[in-house]
Design an enzyme around this catalytic site. Structure first.
Site, PDB file in Angstrom:
ATOM      1  CB  SER A   1      -8.228   0.893   5.950  1.00 12.85           C
ATOM      2  OG  SER A   1      -9.029   2.290   5.819  1.00 12.85           O
TER       3      SER A   1
ATOM      4  CB  SER B   1      -8.014   3.520   2.973  1.00 13.67           C
ATOM      5  OG  SER B   1      -6.961   3.173   4.032  1.00 13.67           O
TER       6      SER B   1
ATOM      7  CE  LYS C   1      -3.716   1.986   2.585  1.00 13.32           C
ATOM      8  NZ  LYS C   1      -4.883   1.854   3.652  1.00 13.32           N
TER       9      LYS C   1
END
Length: 395
Positions: free
Chosen positions: A135, A111, A39
């Site tokens: 997330s 996210s 990420k």
């Protein structure tokens, strides 16, 4: 920012950065042969970090977790997109946003949106994500994969070298297509075997608040509860409050502090919702934030009490199947509800309070369940999740 290889198209806009060659893992490590995505909040030496925003962001340094995974043999393929600066649950960002891996025009969740997509499309074996309010778990649920949020502060999953959103609530963790892969990564990082755990005799609390989920989600959770019962667990309903009155002030105030330099600019480059949220956080007083921390302490006591009476909590990971891109509201049995609130009231309690959680796919496509264990029982939770995952696949 995107550096896509010619032989790997990216119609979902999941990838933030892909070098021509992966960062190779150590050839003799226990994770050799596995690939992972990162990420784009994690610092990786030689790779850019933009947090999927066009605003300037601080440099967190190099992530020791990424360094450790490489040393254990896994190879890093590239960086994945996220909901801008991790402040959201749909995957919207300054580079167009990420689309669902199987339902075009639907959101993948956030996210850690690109992380989930990269796993769901079998582009990597596992993905590194972060979880501040859901997330990891939300995109895992909506993309049909597994997500693991460790206990807050777990030494195997450090958040150093990760651009923070909220130091109180941030966690690092993996997503994968099955629990066995998550357990393999956990074992390599800890040097301990994830135990085989019997479900028989377990006390399971089913948290399924009236009106908070659609009927298909309710049916999916009751199906999982039925499987646990057939495996020998005792399942009873439990209650827990909505915690957003503590969660939101803490996260927004801490996020505003992280991005304070950008907020001094007239037009820092954030999307309008992100900018408004950060300015809202910056306007909170110390008294308001302390009151939120006091409420958090009270909620933590409630969760600790619940987890002395139950070995495991089963809860929905999402309130609905994946909504449409741009959809801000969902229709639930208790009425139209803002999407952010509908999702976060299910997931935020366990990141706010730091308990370990596994998000598992259910037999209803793109609907996930959460398994929540007492603090520090990460290995045992993964053992239970692995047993349940196998049974759900075989029944």
């Amino acid at each position: 920012m995107t550096d896509a290889t010619s032989d790997l198209p990216d119609p979902q806009r999941a990838w933030a950065y892909r070098p021509a060659s992966p960062l190779p893992g150590a050839p003799d490590g226990p994770l050799r042969g596995l690939t992972f995505s990162v990420k784009d909040l994690f610092g990786v030496s030689g790779w850019p970090l933009r947090a999927s925003t066009r605003a300037p962001v601080p440099d967190p340094g190099v992530s020791p977790l990424v360094t450790r995974l490489l040393a254990l043999g896994a190879s890093a393929v590239g960086k994945t997109h996220l909901h801008e600066i991790a402040l959201g649950i749909t995957g919207l960002n300054g580079f167009g946003g990420t689309d669902h891996p199987g339902l075009p025009g639907r959101v993948p969740g956030g996210s850690s949106s690109g992380a989930a997509v990269s796993v769901a499309l079998k582009q990597v074996d596992f993905a590194l994500g972060t979880d501040t309010g859901g997330s990891i778990r939300v995109p895992a649920a909506w993309c049909g994969v597994v997500g693991f949020k460790p206990t807050k502060g777990h030494p195997a999953w450090p958040t150093g070298g990760v651009l923070p959103l909220s130091v109180t609530c941030d966690h690092a963790g993996p997503l994968a297509r099955d629990v066995a892969t998550v357990a393999r990564v956990q074992e390599a990082l800890t040097g301990r075997a994830v135990p085989e755990v019997a479900v028989r005799g377990l006390r399971v609390g089913l948290w399924l608040p009236d009106g908070w989920v659609t009927e298909d989600v309710r049916a999916a959770l009751r199906d999982v509860a039925g499987t646990l019962s057939r495996m020998g667990a005792t399942v009873q309903p439990v209650d827990f409050p909505e915690v957003l009155d503590a969660y939101s002030p803490i996260v927004l105030s801490e996020a505003a502090h992280v991005h304070r330099s950008a907020l001094r600019l007239d037009d820092p480059g954030f999307l309008p919702f992100t900018l408004a949220s950060l300015r809202q956080g910056a306007a909170l007083t110390g008294t308001e934030v302390q009151a939120a921390h006091d409420r958090r302490a009270a909620y933590r006591a409630q969760l600790d009490d619940l987890l002395t009476r139950f070995d495991l909590i089963l809860a929905p990971a999402v309130p609905t199947s994946p909504p449409a891109q741009g959809q801000d509201e969902v229709l639930l049995p208790d009425g139209p509800t803002p999407l952010r609130r509908a999702v976060l009231r299910l997931t935020a309690p366990f990141s706010l309070l730091g308990a370990p959680v596994v998000a598992l796919p259910t037999r209803t496509p793109f609907v996930g369940a959460q398994l929540i264990a007492p603090h520090g029982q990460d290995d045992r939770l993964l053992g239970l999740a692995r047993a349940l995952d196998r049974t759900l696949d075989s029944e």
